[in-house]
Design an enzyme around this catalytic site. Structure first.
Site, PDB file in Angstrom:
ATOM      1  N   GLY A  49       0.767  -1.242   0.000  1.00 51.26           N
ATOM      2  CA  GLY A  49       0.000   0.000   0.000  1.00 51.26           C
ATOM      3  C   GLY A  49       0.794   1.286   0.000  1.00 51.26           C
ATOM      4  N   ASP A 104       1.222   3.509   4.669  1.00 50.05           N
ATOM      5  CA  ASP A 104       0.105   4.194   4.037  1.00 50.05           C
ATOM      6  C   ASP A 104      -0.949   4.560   5.080  1.00 50.05           C
ATOM      7  OD1 ASP A 104      -0.393   1.512   4.480  1.00 50.05           O
ATOM      8  OD2 ASP A 104      -1.291   1.127   2.529  1.00 50.05           O
ATOM      9  N   ASP A 107      -4.265   1.550  11.275  1.00 53.72           N
ATOM     10  CA  ASP A 107      -5.674   1.316  11.618  1.00 53.72           C
ATOM     11  C   ASP A 107      -5.740   0.874  13.086  1.00 53.72           C
ATOM     12  OD1 ASP A 107      -8.306   0.447  11.696  1.00 53.72           O
ATOM     13  OD2 ASP A 107      -8.136  -0.993  10.084  1.00 53.72           O
TER      14      ASP A 107
HETATM   15  P1  5GP Z   1      -3.373  -2.220  11.332  1.00 53.38           P
HETATM   16  O1  5GP Z   1      -2.447  -3.339  11.668  1.00 53.38           O
HETATM   17  O2  5GP Z   1      -2.910  -0.873  11.844  1.00 53.38           O
HETATM   18  O3  5GP Z   1      -4.777  -2.530  11.744  1.00 53.38           O
HETATM   19  O4  5GP Z   1      -3.481  -2.160   9.772  1.00 53.38           O
HETATM   20  C1  5GP Z   1      -2.499  -1.668   8.979  1.00 53.38           C
HETATM   21  C2  5GP Z   1      -2.622  -2.147   7.550  1.00 53.38           C
HETATM   22  O5  5GP Z   1      -3.977  -2.489   7.213  1.00 53.38           O
HETATM   23  C3  5GP Z   1      -2.246  -1.059   6.596  1.00 53.38           C
HETATM   24  O6  5GP Z   1      -0.886  -1.091   6.276  1.00 53.38           O
HETATM   25  C4  5GP Z   1      -3.105  -1.364   5.383  1.00 53.38           C
HETATM   26  O7  5GP Z   1      -2.445  -2.270   4.549  1.00 53.38           O
HETATM   27  C5  5GP Z   1      -4.326  -2.035   5.948  1.00 53.38           C
HETATM   28  N1  5GP Z   1      -5.462  -1.094   6.083  1.00 53.38           N
HETATM   29  C6  5GP Z   1      -5.947  -0.555   7.225  1.00 53.38           C
HETATM   30  N2  5GP Z   1      -7.008   0.243   6.995  1.00 53.38           N
HETATM   31  C7  5GP Z   1      -7.184   0.222   5.652  1.00 53.38           C
HETATM   32  C8  5GP Z   1      -8.123   0.890   4.780  1.00 53.38           C
HETATM   33  O8  5GP Z   1      -9.018   1.666   5.172  1.00 53.38           O
HETATM   34  N3  5GP Z   1      -7.986   0.639   3.459  1.00 53.38           N
HETATM   35  C9  5GP Z   1      -7.031  -0.207   2.952  1.00 53.38           C
HETATM   36  N4  5GP Z   1      -7.003  -0.368   1.640  1.00 53.38           N
HETATM   37  N5  5GP Z   1      -6.135  -0.839   3.746  1.00 53.38           N
HETATM   38  C10 5GP Z   1      -6.218  -0.626   5.068  1.00 53.38           C
END
Ligand code: 5GP
Length: 179
Positions: A49, A104, A107
């Site tokens: 991403g 990118d 979350d």
């Molecule tokens: P986390 O581990 O912080 O929950 O998620 C991080 C990863 O989840 C990011 O690097 C991304 O690849 C994916 N991600 C989280 N939210 C989104 C979103 O709204 N859209 C997309 N396309 N990917 C997301």
């Protein structure tokens, strides 16, 4: 910016325009350039991403720097799986380097909170995170994100490198899942 778009049958509405993104990326580049004057940071871009953001961010940085890439995955479809696996390992020597992770989007924060300790094992001088987007209300872990582009609500977004099941990375603007 176009009207709503449809990907895999889901509707997304315009959220951040390429112009808004460009202004923010330039600002982040200026901050990084200021903070790393006289240093030679190693950017570590998280694939897939962050590749678009990384390409723009390093060109907004006026400092000697190198870039390398790592692939992590924790997402399936629209939801974070919570488990982080390193898909492509890191070949570079991080000993004594000032590392700036380029993400990118953060979350839940699980990806970064599991990845940063792994990186610390490799002996860098410092680690900072630059993330274009942060879903502040979705954060479940404490993650220190030094450079934040936009704080956004807990809604799925695509475009500017971000995909929905493989599609949407080529869209120059960011779109948000419509209700
Ligand atoms: P986390 O581990 O912080 O929950 O998620 C991080 C990863 O989840 C990011 O690097 C991304 O690849 C994916 N991600 C989280 N939210 C989104 C979103 O709204 N859209 C997309 N396309 N990917 C997301």
């Amino acid at each position: 910016m176009k009207e709503n778009i449809t990907i895999h049958g889901l509707s997304f509405r315009p959220y951040l325009s390429r112009e808004q993104i460009a202004v923010k990326v330039a600002e982040m580049g200026r901050l990084i350039s200021r903070d790393y004057q006289g240093k030679r940071p190693l950017f570590l871009a998280v694939l897939n991403g962050a590749f678009v953001f990384a390409a723009d961010l390093i060109r907004a940085c006026d400092v000697d720097c190198a870039i390398t890439f790592i692939r992590l995955a924790s997402y399936e479809g629209l939801n974070s799986s919570g488990t982080v696996k390193t898909v492509i390992g890191l070949q570079d020597d991080l000993q004594g380097r000032d590392v700036i992770i380029i993400e990118d989007i953060v979350d839940t924060g699980h990806t970064m909170s599991q990845f940063i300790p792994q990186l610390e094992q490799l002996g860098p001088a410092s680690i900072a995170v630059a993330s274009l987007l942060v879903k502040t209300e979705a954060l479940e872990c404490e993650v220190d994100i030094r450079y934040v582009g936009f704080e956004i609500p807990t809604k799925f977004v695509i475009g500017y490198g971000l995909d929905y099941d493989g599609l949407g990375r080529n869209i120059p603007d960011i779109y948000q899942l419509a209700d």
